[in-house]
Design a protein around this motif. Structure first.
Motif, PDB file in Angstrom:
ATOM      1  N   THR A 213     -54.752 -46.564  75.715  1.00  0.00           N
ATOM      2  CA  THR A 213     -55.856 -46.250  74.822  1.00  0.00           C
ATOM      3  C   THR A 213     -55.471 -46.513  73.361  1.00  0.00           C
ATOM      4  O   THR A 213     -54.331 -46.295  72.955  1.00  0.00           O
ATOM      5  CB  THR A 213     -56.318 -44.785  74.997  1.00  0.00           C
ATOM      6  OG1 THR A 213     -57.477 -44.549  74.193  1.00  0.00           O
ATOM      7  CG2 THR A 213     -55.225 -43.801  74.619  1.00  0.00           C
ATOM      8  N   ASN A 214     -56.409 -47.025  72.607  1.00  0.00           N
ATOM      9  CA  ASN A 214     -56.236 -47.347  71.189  1.00  0.00           C
ATOM     10  C   ASN A 214     -55.327 -48.552  70.957  1.00  0.00           C
ATOM     11  O   ASN A 214     -54.747 -48.702  69.891  1.00  0.00           O
ATOM     12  CB  ASN A 214     -55.689 -46.140  70.416  1.00  0.00           C
ATOM     13  CG  ASN A 214     -55.988 -46.222  68.927  1.00  0.00           C
ATOM     14  OD1 ASN A 214     -57.087 -46.576  68.530  1.00  0.00           O
ATOM     15  ND2 ASN A 214     -55.006 -45.929  68.104  1.00  0.00           N
ATOM     16  N   TYR A 235     -58.430 -42.089  70.358  1.00  0.00           N
ATOM     17  CA  TYR A 235     -58.220 -42.252  71.792  1.00  0.00           C
ATOM     18  C   TYR A 235     -59.568 -42.175  72.511  1.00  0.00           C
ATOM     19  O   TYR A 235     -60.417 -41.344  72.195  1.00  0.00           O
ATOM     20  CB  TYR A 235     -57.310 -41.152  72.328  1.00  0.00           C
ATOM     21  CG  TYR A 235     -55.835 -41.367  72.056  1.00  0.00           C
ATOM     22  CD1 TYR A 235     -55.374 -42.518  71.430  1.00  0.00           C
ATOM     23  CD2 TYR A 235     -54.905 -40.421  72.438  1.00  0.00           C
ATOM     24  CE1 TYR A 235     -54.020 -42.715  71.200  1.00  0.00           C
ATOM     25  CE2 TYR A 235     -53.548 -40.599  72.215  1.00  0.00           C
ATOM     26  CZ  TYR A 235     -53.112 -41.750  71.599  1.00  0.00           C
ATOM     27  OH  TYR A 235     -51.779 -41.929  71.376  1.00  0.00           O
ATOM     28  N   PHE A 236     -59.747 -43.030  73.507  1.00  0.00           N
ATOM     29  CA  PHE A 236     -60.956 -43.046  74.336  1.00  0.00           C
ATOM     30  C   PHE A 236     -62.225 -43.178  73.497  1.00  0.00           C
ATOM     31  O   PHE A 236     -63.215 -42.508  73.739  1.00  0.00           O
ATOM     32  CB  PHE A 236     -61.049 -41.779  75.204  1.00  0.00           C
ATOM     33  CG  PHE A 236     -59.799 -41.482  75.969  1.00  0.00           C
ATOM     34  CD1 PHE A 236     -59.335 -42.350  76.932  1.00  0.00           C
ATOM     35  CD2 PHE A 236     -59.063 -40.335  75.713  1.00  0.00           C
ATOM     36  CE1 PHE A 236     -58.162 -42.086  77.633  1.00  0.00           C
ATOM     37  CE2 PHE A 236     -57.894 -40.055  76.415  1.00  0.00           C
ATOM     38  CZ  PHE A 236     -57.447 -40.934  77.381  1.00  0.00           C
ATOM     39  N   GLY A 261     -59.379 -46.757  78.378  1.00  0.00           N
ATOM     40  CA  GLY A 261     -57.951 -46.859  78.089  1.00  0.00           C
ATOM     41  C   GLY A 261     -57.120 -45.930  78.956  1.00  0.00           C
ATOM     42  O   GLY A 261     -57.571 -44.873  79.397  1.00  0.00           O
TER      43      GLY A 261
END
Length: 370
Positions: A213-214, A235-236, A261
């Motif tokens: 993620t990211n 994130y997400f 992610g």
């Protein structure tokens, strides 16, 4: 005297507890990640605490001395502490015991990630999937949440529902709702299988963007298809499966799909709940494994980006995703030293639009379109 702020949009103040249970655990990595999760959930981290678990406390996970240290900090802090985040999967009784000790709401790692998913769900299917994941998480912890939600409020982190719906803390209602949600999700899955069958019969290659993620997956999708796709430094930030046509030149094109992610210790409730978006990775002709290569912090000889790659590869292998993978190292504009690439790797920057043509050619090569 504690500060009381009246701004309605003020972030909740959080105390964070990072828990290491194995020798291989990297305290720095775990702390950075849980703090980033808090940022993604719009929490203000006031203080970080750390605990290496040698003798496991069944009642509170962390030791009594650490509990007292945190309790004293909360009681004497100049900031009003709204929630304690524990980077560990707690049982209902452990959550309740810690909440009783600290006199504030306690949310564990799983609950925090689900909360972020609840905030990020946009499509009807994503909202249904998140709600089902929430219900599965809440049901075994129902008594502890019923005991604290009234005392500490029924809003904020850990208590949000997708689409701003109110979380229902009632066993019978939850059980009935889970049955209903499962039926609705199954119906959507069947509709998607029909669409998927039509797409497979059209012989158009399917490419799935995967990665920690990211890492920049949504930014890469935006760059490749030249469309305004939502991307954020959280994130997400995107949960829904998003597919776009990718033109490869010479009247050739593929379908490019972004997926949710990955993250270390991804809660199993969410692996199940988001099987729909991960199914795209399983059926893809090619996976673009996007990696943020600027994450160079090292722990035990392993750089952060390498650890992220290991997590993603492990989850992809468990899903039975295709081995036809191309590693796309993103954010190369932040590097100060040259990188030695293997044959199956590409160096790009979505921000500076570097290496994109090389990536397109690699994609065509992997899909046997050259």
């Amino acid at each position: 005297m504690k500060k009381v702020l009246s701004n309605e949009k003020i972030k909740e103040n959080a105390v964070v507890i990072s828990v290491c249970t194995k020798k291989s655990d990297s305290l720095q990595r775990k702390t950075d990640e849980i703090n980033r999760l808090c940022f993604s959930s719009e929490l203000n981290v006031v203080k970080n605490f750390y605990q290496n678990i040698k003798e496991f406390n069944k009642a509170t996970v962390i030791g009594s001395g650490k509990v007292k240290e945190i309790k004293d900090f909360i009681d004497n802090s100049n900031d009003v502490i709204d929630v304690v985040i524990v980077d560990y999967a707690l049982t209902g009784s452990q959550m309740k015991n810690l909440s009783n000790e600290f006199k504030v709401k306690v949310v564990d790692r799983v609950g925090l990630i689900i909360d972020i998913f609840a905030k990020g769900a946009k499509s009807n299917e994503a909202k249904l999937q998140v709600k089902l994941a929430q219900d599965k998480y809440i049901l075994p912890r129902l008594s502890s949440m019923q005991g604290t939600s009234g005392r500490f409020g029924s809003a904020g982190v850990g208590m949000r529902g997708p689409g701003e719906t109110k979380l229902e803390l009632n066993k019978r209602i939850l059980e009935n709702e889970m049955v209903s949600l499962s039926k609705q999700i199954d119906k959507i899955k069947k509709q998607r299988l029909v669409t998927k069958k039509d797409r497979l019969e059209s012989d158009v290659p399917l490419i799935a963007l995967v990665g920690y993620t990211n890492s920049g997956k949504s930014s890469l999708l935006k760059t490749l298809v030249n469309e305004d796709v939502y991307a954020d430094d959280k994130y997400f930030a995107t949960l829904d499966t998003l597919s776009r046509k990718l033109h490869l030149g010479d009247k050739q094109f593929a379908i490019l799909t972004d997926t949710v992610g990955f993250i270390s210790e991804l809660p199993h409730q969410l692996v199940d709940a988001f099987s729909s978006t991960l199914e795209e990775a399983k059926s893809a002709d090619l996976l673009l494994h996007v990696v943020d290569i600027s994450l160079l912090n090292e722990d035990n000889g392993i750089k952060e980006y390498q650890a992220n790659m290991e997590v993603t590869d492990k989850l992809l292998d468990e899903l039975g995703a295709t081995k036809n993978r191309l590693v796309v190292y993103n954010k190369c504009d932040l590097l100060t030293k040259p990188v030695l690439l293997k044959e199956n790797e590409v160096l790009i920057s979505t921000k500076k639009k570097l290496g994109i043509e090389i990536l397109i050619n690699k994609i065509k090569e992997k899909l046997n379109l050259i």
